[in-house]
Structure formats: C-alpha cells, structure tokens
Design a protein around this motif. Structure first.
Motif, short mmCIF file in Angstrom:
data_model
loop_
_atom_site.label_atom_id
_atom_site.label_comp_id
_atom_site.label_asym_id
_atom_site.label_seq_id
_atom_site.Cartn_x
_atom_site.Cartn_y
_atom_site.Cartn_z
N LYS A 202 0.82 -1.21 0.00
CA LYS A 202 0.00 0.00 0.00
C LYS A 202 0.86 1.27 0.00
O LYS A 202 0.54 2.24 -0.67
CB LYS A 202 -0.93 0.00 1.21
N ILE A 203 1.94 1.22 0.76
CA ILE A 203 2.82 2.40 0.79
C ILE A 203 3.42 2.63 -0.60
O ILE A 203 3.46 3.75 -1.09
CB ILE A 203 3.96 2.22 1.84
N ARG A 204 3.85 1.54 -1.23
CA ARG A 204 4.44 1.68 -2.56
C ARG A 204 3.45 2.26 -3.56
O ARG A 204 3.81 3.08 -4.39
CB ARG A 204 4.93 0.31 -3.06
N GLU A 205 2.21 1.81 -3.45
CA GLU A 205 1.20 2.35 -4.37
C GLU A 205 1.09 3.86 -4.24
O GLU A 205 0.76 4.55 -5.20
CB GLU A 205 -0.18 1.71 -4.11
N LYS A 206 1.38 4.34 -3.04
CA LYS A 206 1.24 5.79 -2.82
C LYS A 206 2.51 6.58 -3.17
O LYS A 206 2.42 7.70 -3.63
CB LYS A 206 0.88 6.05 -1.35
N ILE A 207 3.67 5.98 -2.91
CA ILE A 207 4.88 6.80 -3.11
C ILE A 207 5.70 6.43 -4.35
O ILE A 207 6.49 7.24 -4.81
CB ILE A 207 5.81 6.76 -1.86
N ASP A 210 6.46 3.51 -10.09
CA ASP A 210 6.33 2.17 -10.64
C ASP A 210 6.61 1.17 -9.51
O ASP A 210 7.76 0.96 -9.13
CB ASP A 210 7.35 1.99 -11.79
N SER A 211 5.51 0.58 -8.99
CA SER A 211 5.67 -0.33 -7.85
C SER A 211 6.55 -1.54 -8.18
O SER A 211 7.15 -2.14 -7.29
CB SER A 211 4.31 -0.84 -7.38
N ALA A 212 6.65 -1.89 -9.47
CA ALA A 212 7.48 -3.02 -9.86
C ALA A 212 8.96 -2.67 -9.78
O ALA A 212 9.81 -3.55 -9.61
CB ALA A 212 7.11 -3.47 -11.28
N LYS A 213 9.24 -1.38 -9.93
CA LYS A 213 10.65 -0.94 -9.82
C LYS A 213 10.74 0.14 -8.74
O LYS A 213 10.91 1.32 -9.06
CB LYS A 213 11.14 -0.37 -11.16
N LYS A 215 11.65 2.89 -6.18
CA LYS A 215 12.78 3.81 -6.00
C LYS A 215 13.13 3.97 -4.53
O LYS A 215 14.22 4.35 -4.17
CB LYS A 215 12.39 5.21 -6.50
N TYR A 216 12.11 3.75 -3.69
CA TYR A 216 12.29 4.06 -2.27
C TYR A 216 12.45 2.80 -1.42
O TYR A 216 13.47 2.59 -0.78
CB TYR A 216 11.13 4.89 -1.74
N ILE A 217 11.39 1.99 -1.41
CA ILE A 217 11.46 0.79 -0.57
C ILE A 217 11.78 -0.42 -1.45
O ILE A 217 10.98 -0.83 -2.28
CB ILE A 217 10.13 0.56 0.18
N GLU A 218 12.97 -0.94 -1.25
CA GLU A 218 13.41 -2.08 -2.04
C GLU A 218 13.10 -3.39 -1.32
O GLU A 218 13.17 -3.45 -0.09
CB GLU A 218 14.93 -2.04 -2.21
#
Ligand code: CA
Length: 229
Positions: A202-207, A210-213, A215-218
């Motif tokens: 959910k966090i990735r969807e917001k920040i 491209d959730s597949a790549k 940039k922030y949370i790996e």
C-alpha cells in the motif's frame, strides 16, 4: 516584566528576596506555606520559582515535582540544610538550581537572571519546527504525520505512516518482516508478518511511480525490505 514566585515560610527571608528582586525590576509574589505555594505555582503564570524545601503543608520537593510535571519554568530550590541539597540532587526533582541559606540576595538575583536568560534561549531554540525528511521527491512530515509525493499529499493510515517513517529513519538498513512487525505493531495485536507485506504494498502504491521498480522501498529477496537512502 518577569514574574517570580517565592515560596518561603520565613517571612523576613522572603521579604529580603522580594526587595532585591523588585529593585531589579521583577514582579514578585510571596506564598508562605506549601499548599498555597503549590496552588499558585500551578495556576498562575510565573517565569521562575524560588522554592524553599521545608514548608508548612506541601514540602518543596513535592511542589517541585508537581510543577515540573506540567511546566518547564526554572525552579531554584533553597534550604538551610546541606543534606537537603544532596537530596535534591539524588531525587531528580527537576530543580534547575539550589542554594544553601544563608545566601546573599544579590547572588540570588544573579542566578534568577541567568536562569531566565537560559530559559528564554531554550524556548527560542525549541520553536516548534516540524521534523521533515525530504528525499527524491517525497516529503515526510513526521510531526504533522503527512506525506507528499511531488508536492501532492497522500493519505496514509496510522500503521502505514509508522512503517514508512521507521524505514525512512533507518535508511539502507535491511529489516526482516518479523523485525518490522515487532517494531510497528504491538506484540498482542492481531495479525502476522503478512500484514507487513500488505502495508508495504500500500505504501508503494502511494509513493512509488512504478511499484514493480521501487525507487524508495526495495525488496531484498529472502530477507526483507530496506529504504534506499
Ligand atoms: Ca522553611
């Protein structure tokens, strides 16, 4: 004009203190017993308190403790007994200073001035400034608990925010899902480590653009997650 409260049952001493402080431009109130001293200290807006320890009614230790619970103003404790001073140190009452009677009134005035000046600086330095982290287009305001992506505010649930803020606070540190779950959720909260996965998604969807790549949370396969610092 700075307001000084003197809590002192020996009226002659209180009056000398008051006279010297008034000569230096302070507005002085005297209370001669512990109960009215405590009540006044809690209710009124003083800038500093000069507090005797042995008082009829509530003693100076208790007054100091109760005032300290709600106010950061300087407190100077005074006592005729050297042992009291040791006790103040030992108890961690939160007093800023202590003086042994008899002391010279001008020494008291000097200390009052010094503590007020220090307290002023402290207040000025601590002007509420939000704790904000900005990194590659996202801005996380930890004080206001708000998140902006390229200037647009995103809505976060409490746990999503906690999780993001935790990762941001520890950049480049790889955490396992277990560690993150322990860190963010109470031990007895319902859920399991899958909760972490859901929240990261959910966090990735917001920040992330491209959730597949991300940039922030790996995702570190087989281990957990890390925030790229
Ligand atoms: Ca006394």
């Amino acid at each position: 004009m700075s307001k000084v409260l003197i809590v002192e049952d020996e009226e002659a001493i209180a009056e000398i203190e008051r006279d010297y402080l008034e000569l230096s431009g302070f507005d002085v109130t005297i209370k001669t017993d512990g109960d009215s001293g405590l009540e006044s200290a809690l209710k009124e807006d003083y800038d500093i308190i000069i507090l005797d320890i042995m008082l009829p009614g509530t003693d100076g230790y208790e007054i100091c403790k109760q005032v300290r619970n709600i106010k950061n103003i300087p407190i100077i404790m005074v006592s005729a007994k050297k042992e009291d001073i040791d006790k103040i140190r030992g108890l961690g009452t939160g007093a800023d200073d202590y003086m042994t009677k008899p002391f010279s009134p001008s020494e008291l005035v000097a200390r009052v001035k010094a503590h007020l000046a220090r307290y002023e600086r402290l207040i000025t330095d601590n002007k509420p400034e939000n704790d904000i982290v900005e990194i590659r287009g996202i801005k996380i305001d930890k004080t206001a608990r708000r998140v902006f992506v390229e200037g647009d505010e995103k809505s976060f649930t409490t746990k999503e925010f906690d999780l993001l803020a935790f990762l941001v606070d520890h950049p480049n540190h790889v955490y396992t899902k277990e560690e993150l779950f322990r860190e963010i959720w109470d031990m007895d909260s319902v859920g399991d480590i899958a909760t972490v996965t859901v929240h990261i998604k959910k966090i990735r969807e917001k920040i992330e653009t491209d959730s597949a790549k991300p940039k922030y949370i790996e995702t570190i396969w087989g281990v957990g997650y890390r925030f790229k610092g």
